[in-house]
Design a protein around this motif. Structure first.
Motif, PDB file in Angstrom:
ATOM      1  N   MET A   1       4.964 -39.579  16.677  1.00  0.00           N
ATOM      2  CA  MET A   1       5.191 -40.731  17.515  1.00  0.00           C
ATOM      3  C   MET A   1       6.234 -40.439  18.591  1.00  0.00           C
ATOM      4  SD  MET A   1       5.034 -43.946  14.866  1.00  0.00           S
ATOM      5  CE  MET A   1       4.814 -45.220  16.084  1.00  0.00           C
ATOM      6  N   ALA A   2       7.245 -39.672  18.229  1.00  0.00           N
ATOM      7  CA  ALA A   2       8.297 -39.353  19.195  1.00  0.00           C
ATOM      8  C   ALA A   2       7.752 -38.572  20.380  1.00  0.00           C
ATOM      9  CB  ALA A   2       9.420 -38.568  18.517  1.00  0.00           C
ATOM     10  N   HIS A   3       6.685 -37.835  20.165  1.00  0.00           N
ATOM     11  CA  HIS A   3       6.085 -37.028  21.224  1.00  0.00           C
ATOM     12  C   HIS A   3       4.925 -37.737  21.922  1.00  0.00           C
ATOM     13  CE1 HIS A   3       8.500 -33.594  20.148  1.00  0.00           C
ATOM     14  NE2 HIS A   3       8.178 -33.786  18.875  1.00  0.00           N
ATOM     15  N   ARG A   4       4.654 -38.976  21.499  1.00  0.00           N
ATOM     16  CA  ARG A   4       3.558 -39.745  22.096  1.00  0.00           C
ATOM     17  C   ARG A   4       2.243 -38.979  22.046  1.00  0.00           C
ATOM     18  NH1 ARG A   4       5.061 -44.844  22.568  1.00  0.00           N
ATOM     19  NH2 ARG A   4       6.872 -45.257  23.837  1.00  0.00           N
ATOM     20  N   ALA A   5       1.919 -38.453  20.867  1.00  0.00           N
ATOM     21  CA  ALA A   5       0.710 -37.654  20.675  1.00  0.00           C
ATOM     22  C   ALA A   5      -0.227 -38.350  19.700  1.00  0.00           C
ATOM     23  CB  ALA A   5       1.076 -36.270  20.137  1.00  0.00           C
ATOM     24  N   VAL A   6      -1.505 -38.121  19.875  1.00  0.00           N
ATOM     25  CA  VAL A   6      -2.498 -38.593  18.919  1.00  0.00           C
ATOM     26  C   VAL A   6      -2.281 -37.822  17.615  1.00  0.00           C
ATOM     27  CG1 VAL A   6      -4.972 -38.698  18.390  1.00  0.00           C
ATOM     28  CG2 VAL A   6      -4.177 -39.160  20.717  1.00  0.00           C
ATOM     29  N   PHE A   7      -2.191 -38.551  16.514  1.00  0.00           N
ATOM     30  CA  PHE A   7      -2.012 -37.936  15.195  1.00  0.00           C
ATOM     31  C   PHE A   7      -3.382 -37.553  14.648  1.00  0.00           C
ATOM     32  CE2 PHE A   7      -2.149 -38.448  10.582  1.00  0.00           C
ATOM     33  CZ  PHE A   7      -1.164 -37.554  10.187  1.00  0.00           C
ATOM     34  N   VAL A   8      -3.553 -36.277  14.317  1.00  0.00           N
ATOM     35  CA  VAL A   8      -4.776 -35.792  13.686  1.00  0.00           C
ATOM     36  C   VAL A   8      -4.353 -34.896  12.537  1.00  0.00           C
ATOM     37  CG1 VAL A   8      -6.924 -34.493  13.976  1.00  0.00           C
ATOM     38  CG2 VAL A   8      -6.054 -35.873  15.861  1.00  0.00           C
ATOM     39  N   ALA A   9      -4.984 -35.086  11.380  1.00  0.00           N
ATOM     40  CA  ALA A   9      -4.615 -34.287  10.217  1.00  0.00           C
ATOM     41  C   ALA A   9      -5.796 -34.157   9.269  1.00  0.00           C
ATOM     42  CB  ALA A   9      -3.449 -34.943   9.481  1.00  0.00           C
ATOM     43  N   ILE A  10      -5.710 -33.142   8.422  1.00  0.00           N
ATOM     44  CA  ILE A  10      -6.622 -33.045   7.292  1.00  0.00           C
ATOM     45  C   ILE A  10      -5.776 -33.126   6.035  1.00  0.00           C
ATOM     46  CG2 ILE A  10      -8.337 -31.722   8.567  1.00  0.00           C
ATOM     47  CD1 ILE A  10      -7.434 -29.251   6.911  1.00  0.00           C
ATOM     48  N   GLU A  11      -6.397 -33.588   4.962  1.00  0.00           N
ATOM     49  CA  GLU A  11      -5.675 -33.788   3.708  1.00  0.00           C
ATOM     50  C   GLU A  11      -6.586 -33.400   2.553  1.00  0.00           C
ATOM     51  OE1 GLU A  11      -5.015 -37.968   1.799  1.00  0.00           O
ATOM     52  OE2 GLU A  11      -3.392 -37.570   3.225  1.00  0.00           O
ATOM     53  N   SER A  12      -6.046 -32.636   1.635  1.00  0.00           N
ATOM     54  CA  SER A  12      -6.792 -32.246   0.440  1.00  0.00           C
ATOM     55  C   SER A  12      -6.865 -33.426  -0.516  1.00  0.00           C
ATOM     56  CB  SER A  12      -6.096 -31.066  -0.245  1.00  0.00           C
ATOM     57  OG  SER A  12      -6.729 -30.783  -1.468  1.00  0.00           O
ATOM     58  N   ASP A  13      -8.039 -33.644  -1.051  1.00  0.00           N
ATOM     59  CA  ASP A  13      -8.259 -34.703  -2.039  1.00  0.00           C
ATOM     60  C   ASP A  13      -9.012 -34.076  -3.210  1.00  0.00           C
ATOM     61  OD1 ASP A  13      -8.338 -37.194  -3.234  1.00  0.00           O
ATOM     62  OD2 ASP A  13     -10.086 -37.858  -2.099  1.00  0.00           O
ATOM     63  N   GLY A  14      -8.325 -33.224  -3.954  1.00  0.00           N
ATOM     64  CA  GLY A  14      -8.985 -32.473  -5.019  1.00  0.00           C
ATOM     65  C   GLY A  14      -9.845 -31.389  -4.399  1.00  0.00           C
ATOM     66  N   LEU A  15     -11.130 -31.417  -4.696  1.00  0.00           N
ATOM     67  CA  LEU A  15     -12.050 -30.427  -4.139  1.00  0.00           C
ATOM     68  C   LEU A  15     -12.602 -30.841  -2.781  1.00  0.00           C
ATOM     69  CD1 LEU A  15     -14.054 -29.514  -7.375  1.00  0.00           C
ATOM     70  CD2 LEU A  15     -12.156 -28.249  -6.319  1.00  0.00           C
ATOM     71  N   ARG A  16     -12.336 -32.043  -2.365  1.00  0.00           N
ATOM     72  CA  ARG A  16     -12.819 -32.569  -1.079  1.00  0.00           C
ATOM     73  C   ARG A  16     -11.659 -32.722  -0.109  1.00  0.00           C
ATOM     74  NH1 ARG A  16     -18.488 -33.107  -0.737  1.00  0.00           N
ATOM     75  NH2 ARG A  16     -19.233 -33.220  -2.863  1.00  0.00           N
ATOM     76  N   TRP A  17     -11.995 -32.973   1.153  1.00  0.00           N
ATOM     77  CA  TRP A  17     -10.999 -33.082   2.220  1.00  0.00           C
ATOM     78  C   TRP A  17     -11.207 -34.373   2.991  1.00  0.00           C
ATOM     79  CZ3 TRP A  17      -7.155 -29.483   2.992  1.00  0.00           C
ATOM     80  CH2 TRP A  17      -7.232 -28.352   2.174  1.00  0.00           C
ATOM     81  N   THR A  18     -10.123 -34.867   3.585  1.00  0.00           N
ATOM     82  CA  THR A  18     -10.157 -36.053   4.430  1.00  0.00           C
ATOM     83  C   THR A  18      -9.653 -35.673   5.814  1.00  0.00           C
ATOM     84  OG1 THR A  18      -9.809 -37.552   2.572  1.00  0.00           O
ATOM     85  CG2 THR A  18      -9.223 -38.391   4.745  1.00  0.00           C
ATOM     86  N   VAL A  19     -10.328 -36.195   6.834  1.00  0.00           N
ATOM     87  CA  VAL A  19      -9.921 -36.016   8.228  1.00  0.00           C
ATOM     88  C   VAL A  19      -9.415 -37.370   8.717  1.00  0.00           C
ATOM     89  CG1 VAL A  19     -10.696 -35.469  10.567  1.00  0.00           C
ATOM     90  CG2 VAL A  19     -11.661 -34.225   8.607  1.00  0.00           C
ATOM     91  N   LYS A  20      -8.227 -37.372   9.332  1.00  0.00           N
ATOM     92  CA  LYS A  20      -7.630 -38.613   9.834  1.00  0.00           C
ATOM     93  C   LYS A  20      -7.200 -38.441  11.280  1.00  0.00           C
ATOM     94  CE  LYS A  20      -5.449 -39.707   5.421  1.00  0.00           C
ATOM     95  NZ  LYS A  20      -4.167 -40.006   4.763  1.00  0.00           N
ATOM     96  N   ALA A  21      -7.327 -39.514  12.047  1.00  0.00           N
ATOM     97  CA  ALA A  21      -6.799 -39.534  13.411  1.00  0.00           C
ATOM     98  C   ALA A  21      -6.319 -40.947  13.706  1.00  0.00           C
ATOM     99  CB  ALA A  21      -7.858 -39.115  14.420  1.00  0.00           C
ATOM    100  N   ASP A  22      -5.166 -41.025  14.360  1.00  0.00           N
ATOM    101  CA  ASP A  22      -4.568 -42.311  14.710  1.00  0.00           C
ATOM    102  C   ASP A  22      -4.082 -42.226  16.153  1.00  0.00           C
ATOM    103  OD1 ASP A  22      -3.105 -44.653  14.972  1.00  0.00           O
ATOM    104  OD2 ASP A  22      -2.012 -44.387  13.098  1.00  0.00           O
ATOM    105  N   THR A  23      -4.648 -43.052  17.018  1.00  0.00           N
ATOM    106  CA  THR A  23      -4.258 -43.027  18.431  1.00  0.00           C
ATOM    107  C   THR A  23      -3.050 -43.897  18.727  1.00  0.00           C
ATOM    108  OG1 THR A  23      -5.770 -44.803  19.065  1.00  0.00           O
ATOM    109  CG2 THR A  23      -6.643 -42.554  19.132  1.00  0.00           C
ATOM    110  N   LEU A  24      -2.662 -44.765  17.801  1.00  0.00           N
ATOM    111  CA  LEU A  24      -1.493 -45.625  18.032  1.00  0.00           C
ATOM    112  C   LEU A  24      -0.220 -44.803  18.197  1.00  0.00           C
ATOM    113  CD1 LEU A  24      -2.140 -48.607  15.606  1.00  0.00           C
ATOM    114  CD2 LEU A  24      -2.379 -48.563  18.092  1.00  0.00           C
TER     115      LEU A  24
END
Length: 101
Positions: free
Chosen positions: A1-24
């Motif tokens: 947020m301090a850099h005014r950047a779109v947040f994009v991340a991946i997260e491990s959920d056991g054997l599966r993965w989650t992709v997240k993005a937040d433009t706020l």
């Protein structure tokens, strides 16, 4: 947020993965173009239809999330493509999630 950047991340959920993005996190002056939003929504819908991500995917316009991606590599590919798309470059998204028509 301090850099005014779109947040994009991946997260491990056991054997599966989650992709997240937040433009706020990019601040109030950042917005996703309607055409881009529609393309991202269509791509996520194709991923749901192909059973690559779960039905509970968030499809914008400010927050995006895809659960149950099968591998870290695929999650990274989708995250990078989503990040590029949110900044107006749809080509990586089109390569990662080609249209069926």
């Amino acid at each position: 947020m301090a850099h005014r950047a779109v947040f994009v991340a991946i997260e491990s959920d056991g054997l599966r993965w989650t992709v997240k993005a937040d433009t706020l996190t990019a601040g109030p002056e950042f917005s996703v173009d309607d055409t881009v939003n529609e393309e991202v929504r269509a791509a996520i819908s194709r991923l749901v239809s192909n059973h690559e991500v779960d039905l509970d995917a968030y499809m914008g316009p400010v927050y995006f999330m895809m659960h149950s991606v099968t591998s870290e590599g695929r999650a990274r590919e989708l995250a990078a493509a989503l990040h590029a798309a949110l900044h107006g470059d749809l080509e990586p998204l089109n390569r990662a999630v080609p249209s069926t028509s």
